[in-house]
Design a protein around this motif. Structure first.
Motif, mmCIF file in Angstrom:
data_model
loop_
_atom_site.group_PDB
_atom_site.id
_atom_site.type_symbol
_atom_site.label_atom_id
_atom_site.label_comp_id
_atom_site.label_asym_id
_atom_site.label_seq_id
_atom_site.Cartn_x
_atom_site.Cartn_y
_atom_site.Cartn_z
ATOM 1 N N GLU A 165 53.744 13.954 -0.460
ATOM 2 C CA GLU A 165 54.794 14.936 0.207
ATOM 3 C C GLU A 165 54.945 16.303 -0.355
ATOM 4 O O GLU A 165 55.147 17.220 0.301
ATOM 5 C CB GLU A 165 55.894 13.986 0.270
ATOM 6 N N VAL A 166 54.855 16.197 -1.773
ATOM 7 C CA VAL A 166 54.978 17.588 -2.376
ATOM 8 C C VAL A 166 53.835 18.329 -1.999
ATOM 9 O O VAL A 166 54.355 19.809 -1.560
ATOM 10 C CB VAL A 166 55.178 17.442 -3.895
ATOM 11 N N LEU A 167 52.663 17.831 -1.845
ATOM 12 C CA LEU A 167 51.716 18.680 -1.425
ATOM 13 C C LEU A 167 51.740 19.384 0.280
ATOM 14 O O LEU A 167 51.408 20.442 0.247
ATOM 15 C CB LEU A 167 50.182 17.960 -1.401
ATOM 16 N N LEU A 168 52.289 18.462 0.909
ATOM 17 C CA LEU A 168 52.629 18.883 2.264
ATOM 18 C C LEU A 168 53.726 19.814 2.357
ATOM 19 O O LEU A 168 53.677 21.113 3.136
ATOM 20 C CB LEU A 168 53.031 17.893 3.228
ATOM 21 N N VAL A 169 54.820 19.829 1.588
ATOM 22 C CA VAL A 169 55.819 20.870 1.335
ATOM 23 C C VAL A 169 55.206 22.067 1.017
ATOM 24 O O VAL A 169 55.483 23.407 1.626
ATOM 25 C CB VAL A 169 57.088 20.248 0.510
ATOM 26 N N MET A 170 54.338 22.072 0.010
ATOM 27 C CA MET A 170 53.780 23.356 -0.529
ATOM 28 C C MET A 170 52.892 23.861 0.293
ATOM 29 O O MET A 170 52.878 25.094 0.769
ATOM 30 C CB MET A 170 52.752 23.058 -1.839
#
Length: 190
Positions: A165-170
């Motif tokens: 999810e953090v990678l997707l947000v980034m």
């Protein structure tokens, strides 16, 4: 404390911009569409992996906590209206969406998009809102039929999905930031 007040003031001022209203309306529509088209992974009846958090994160990044909180409430309520197959309306989930908007706005508004900010925000949302608060809402909503045995699954899912999810947000945040910079209506970040 004055920085926090200014952050909320700036975010509230965003409502005066037609651009804000248009973009937030698009984010709300996107969130509802993702939900309506079942663009998510359903693990169990109570456990699902969705992508709607990205719309809330982008509202927080672009327009701050006040707008993101309002958008979160609208996303939840209008999503329930459009997709009524999920049962009766429960305001607890709306409160969770409002708090998620608050966290995203505090973490990302008027700040460069960095992985540690996205991680801190998503970690707080996953732990405090998704695992604890939503589990409490599910218990209240379903009563004794909600099994606490799903709690370890909820914890595992939220911790496992955190880096993804953090990678997707980034990734999505970076794209949105580039589009925002090229926009005719772009205002420089402070």
């Amino acid at each position: 404390m004055s920085k926090l007040k200014q952050l909320f003031r700036d975010s509230a001022q965003e409502f005066h911009s037609p651009r804000t209203l248009a973009v937030v309306a698009l984010l709300i529509a996107l969130n509802i569409t993702l939900d309506a088209l079942n663009i998510r992974l359903q693990l169990t009846p109570q456990l699902r992996i969705g992508f709607g958090f990205l719309t809330s994160a982008m509202a927080g990044m672009l327009f701050g906590p006040v707008v993101a909180m309002t958008a979160g409430a609208a996303m939840d309520f209008l999503g329930w209206v459009v997709n009524t197959g999920g049962g009766a309306y429960f305001p607890g989930f709306t409160l969770t969406a409002i708090l998620a908007g608050l966290i995203w706005g505090l973490a990302l508004y008027h700040k460069p998009l960095r992985w540690y900010r996205a991680l801190a925000a998503k970690f707080c949302i996953n732990i405090f809102l998704n695992i604890f608060l939503n589990s409490f809402w599910l218990y209240l909503y379903y009563g004794k039929s909600f099994q606490l045995t799903t709690l370890p699954l909820r914890i595992g899912k939220n911790l496992l999905m955190l880096p993804i999810e953090v990678l997707l947000v980034m990734f999505v945040g970076g794209l949105v930031h580039k589009i925002d910079q090229r926009s005719v209506y772009h205002r420089p970040r402070r």
